[in-house]
Design a protein around this motif. Structure first.
Motif, PDB file in Angstrom:
ATOM      1  N   ALA A   1       0.850  -1.188   0.000  1.00  0.00           N
ATOM      2  CA  ALA A   1       0.000   0.000   0.000  1.00  0.00           C
ATOM      3  C   ALA A   1       0.881   1.232   0.000  1.00  0.00           C
ATOM      4  O   ALA A   1       2.014   1.199   0.481  1.00  0.00           O
ATOM      5  N   GLY A   2       0.336   2.313  -0.519  1.00  0.00           N
ATOM      6  CA  GLY A   2       0.996   3.599  -0.464  1.00  0.00           C
ATOM      7  C   GLY A   2       0.073   4.589   0.210  1.00  0.00           C
ATOM      8  O   GLY A   2      -1.146   4.523   0.041  1.00  0.00           O
ATOM      9  N   VAL A   3       0.655   5.488   0.997  1.00  0.00           N
ATOM     10  CA  VAL A   3      -0.161   6.476   1.704  1.00  0.00           C
ATOM     11  C   VAL A   3       0.583   7.802   1.752  1.00  0.00           C
ATOM     12  O   VAL A   3       1.805   7.851   1.880  1.00  0.00           O
TER      13      VAL A   3
ATOM     14  N   LEU B   1      -3.274   0.774   7.944  1.00  0.00           N
ATOM     15  CA  LEU B   1      -2.255  -0.149   7.437  1.00  0.00           C
ATOM     16  C   LEU B   1      -1.528  -0.860   8.576  1.00  0.00           C
ATOM     17  O   LEU B   1      -1.303  -2.071   8.518  1.00  0.00           O
ATOM     18  N   ILE B   2      -1.184  -0.131   9.611  1.00  0.00           N
ATOM     19  CA  ILE B   2      -0.522  -0.751  10.767  1.00  0.00           C
ATOM     20  C   ILE B   2      -1.459  -1.750  11.436  1.00  0.00           C
ATOM     21  O   ILE B   2      -1.044  -2.831  11.848  1.00  0.00           O
ATOM     22  N   GLY B   3      -2.754  -1.408  11.495  1.00  0.00           N
ATOM     23  CA  GLY B   3      -3.742  -2.318  12.054  1.00  0.00           C
ATOM     24  C   GLY B   3      -3.868  -3.616  11.281  1.00  0.00           C
ATOM     25  O   GLY B   3      -4.234  -4.652  11.841  1.00  0.00           O
ATOM     26  N   LEU B   4      -3.560  -3.568  10.000  1.00  0.00           N
ATOM     27  CA  LEU B   4      -3.566  -4.780   9.173  1.00  0.00           C
ATOM     28  C   LEU B   4      -2.313  -5.618   9.391  1.00  0.00           C
ATOM     29  O   LEU B   4      -2.233  -6.735   8.892  1.00  0.00           O
ATOM     30  N   GLY B   5      -1.334  -5.061  10.099  1.00  0.00           N
ATOM     31  CA  GLY B   5      -0.071  -5.755  10.296  1.00  0.00           C
ATOM     32  C   GLY B   5       0.978  -5.394   9.266  1.00  0.00           C
ATOM     33  O   GLY B   5       2.015  -6.056   9.169  1.00  0.00           O
ATOM     34  N   MET B   6       0.732  -4.339   8.507  1.00  0.00           N
ATOM     35  CA  MET B   6       1.707  -3.922   7.497  1.00  0.00           C
ATOM     36  C   MET B   6       2.835  -3.162   8.170  1.00  0.00           C
ATOM     37  O   MET B   6       2.658  -2.560   9.221  1.00  0.00           O
ATOM     38  N   ARG B   7       4.002  -3.197   7.524  1.00  0.00           N
ATOM     39  CA  ARG B   7       5.148  -2.461   8.050  1.00  0.00           C
ATOM     40  C   ARG B   7       5.655  -1.487   6.994  1.00  0.00           C
ATOM     41  O   ARG B   7       5.558  -1.739   5.797  1.00  0.00           O
ATOM     42  N   HIS B   8       6.172  -0.377   7.490  1.00  0.00           N
ATOM     43  CA  HIS B   8       6.702   0.672   6.621  1.00  0.00           C
ATOM     44  C   HIS B   8       7.986   0.172   5.974  1.00  0.00           C
ATOM     45  O   HIS B   8       8.868  -0.352   6.650  1.00  0.00           O
ATOM     46  N   ILE B   9       8.090   0.330   4.650  1.00  0.00           N
ATOM     47  CA  ILE B   9       9.284  -0.154   3.948  1.00  0.00           C
ATOM     48  C   ILE B   9      10.034   0.948   3.216  1.00  0.00           C
ATOM     49  O   ILE B   9      11.033   0.672   2.563  1.00  0.00           O
ATOM     50  N   GLY B  10       9.566   2.187   3.318  1.00  0.00           N
ATOM     51  CA  GLY B  10      10.288   3.285   2.683  1.00  0.00           C
ATOM     52  C   GLY B  10       9.349   4.296   2.068  1.00  0.00           C
ATOM     53  O   GLY B  10       8.130   4.211   2.194  1.00  0.00           O
ATOM     54  N   THR B  11       9.960   5.258   1.388  1.00  0.00           N
ATOM     55  CA  THR B  11       9.231   6.325   0.731  1.00  0.00           C
ATOM     56  C   THR B  11       9.639   6.365  -0.729  1.00  0.00           C
ATOM     57  O   THR B  11      10.833   6.327  -1.039  1.00  0.00           O
ATOM     58  N   VAL B  12       8.665   6.408  -1.615  1.00  0.00           N
ATOM     59  CA  VAL B  12       8.928   6.490  -3.044  1.00  0.00           C
ATOM     60  C   VAL B  12       8.134   7.667  -3.589  1.00  0.00           C
ATOM     61  O   VAL B  12       6.911   7.692  -3.463  1.00  0.00           O
ATOM     62  N   ASP B  13       8.837   8.631  -4.184  1.00  0.00           N
ATOM     63  CA  ASP B  13       8.192   9.811  -4.769  1.00  0.00           C
ATOM     64  C   ASP B  13       7.236  10.493  -3.790  1.00  0.00           C
ATOM     65  O   ASP B  13       6.135  10.911  -4.155  1.00  0.00           O
ATOM     66  N   GLY B  14       7.641  10.586  -2.536  1.00  0.00           N
ATOM     67  CA  GLY B  14       6.844  11.262  -1.518  1.00  0.00           C
ATOM     68  C   GLY B  14       5.701  10.450  -0.944  1.00  0.00           C
ATOM     69  O   GLY B  14       4.928  10.958  -0.135  1.00  0.00           O
ATOM     70  N   VAL B  15       5.572   9.198  -1.358  1.00  0.00           N
ATOM     71  CA  VAL B  15       4.511   8.320  -0.863  1.00  0.00           C
ATOM     72  C   VAL B  15       5.128   7.288   0.072  1.00  0.00           C
ATOM     73  O   VAL B  15       6.109   6.625  -0.279  1.00  0.00           O
ATOM     74  N   GLU B  16       4.561   7.178   1.273  1.00  0.00           N
ATOM     75  CA  GLU B  16       5.030   6.176   2.226  1.00  0.00           C
ATOM     76  C   GLU B  16       4.534   4.805   1.782  1.00  0.00           C
ATOM     77  O   GLU B  16       3.351   4.638   1.497  1.00  0.00           O
TER      78      GLU B  16
END
Length: 168
Positions: free
Chosen positions: A135-137, A148-163
């Protein structure tokens, strides 16, 4: 994650959660959204801007991935029967998984509908053997980050200003 069930019929059957039905878009709904028409059974503030974007994407790609089992769905509030947003999955750009997106109209935000819908979609993807969901946010959208965190997703970086987030 909230429990969900899938109705028994067809590849684009409704997904049912505690408070929502996730119903596949139809060409008629997409056309109405693009035309600025008001559909019966729509919340007063549906469609939102994101729904107009989705309608445009669906109209450009008849029969494409946005229409299938993991495609875009309308969020129907079970208590009122009104369409209150949209959610869906589509092929991950350049990757092997699916990307999830969702939006709820302003009048229904803060009720947990985005998380409920997203959990149902992830459950469907997992049941179908999909092992990677991304996902991107926008960094200015903390409510979506919480989903997204509630789904168990983890942050993997930022691409073109999108987390970017990953559930693997």
């Amino acid at each position: 994650m909230p429990e969900h069930t899938t109705e028994p019929a067809g590849p684009t059957a409704d997904l049912r959660t505690e408070r929502l039905l996730l119903r596949s878009w139809t060409p008629e709904v997409a056309a109405a959204v693009l035309a600025g028409a008001r559909g019966t059974g729509w919340a007063d503030d549906f469609p939102a801007d994101g729904d107009r974007v989705i309608a445009g994407l669906l109209a450009r790609e008849p029969g494409g991935p946005g229409w299938g089992r993991h495609g875009h769905r309308l969020l129907v509030e079970r208590s009122s029967g009104l369409v209150v947003g949209g959610a869906g999955m589509f092929p991950e750009p350049g990757g092997p998984g699916l990307e999830i997106g969702y939006g709820v109209v302003p009048s229904r935000r803060g009720r947990g509908y985005a998380g409920e819908a997203a959990a149902a979609l992830v459950g469907l993807a997992r049941a179908d053997g999909v092992s990677r969901v991304v996902a991107g946010v926008d960094p200015g959208n903390p409510a979506s980050v919480r989903v997204l965190i509630g789904l168990g997703m983890r942050h993997i970086g930022t691409v073109d200003g999108v987390e970017r987030y990953l559930l693997a």
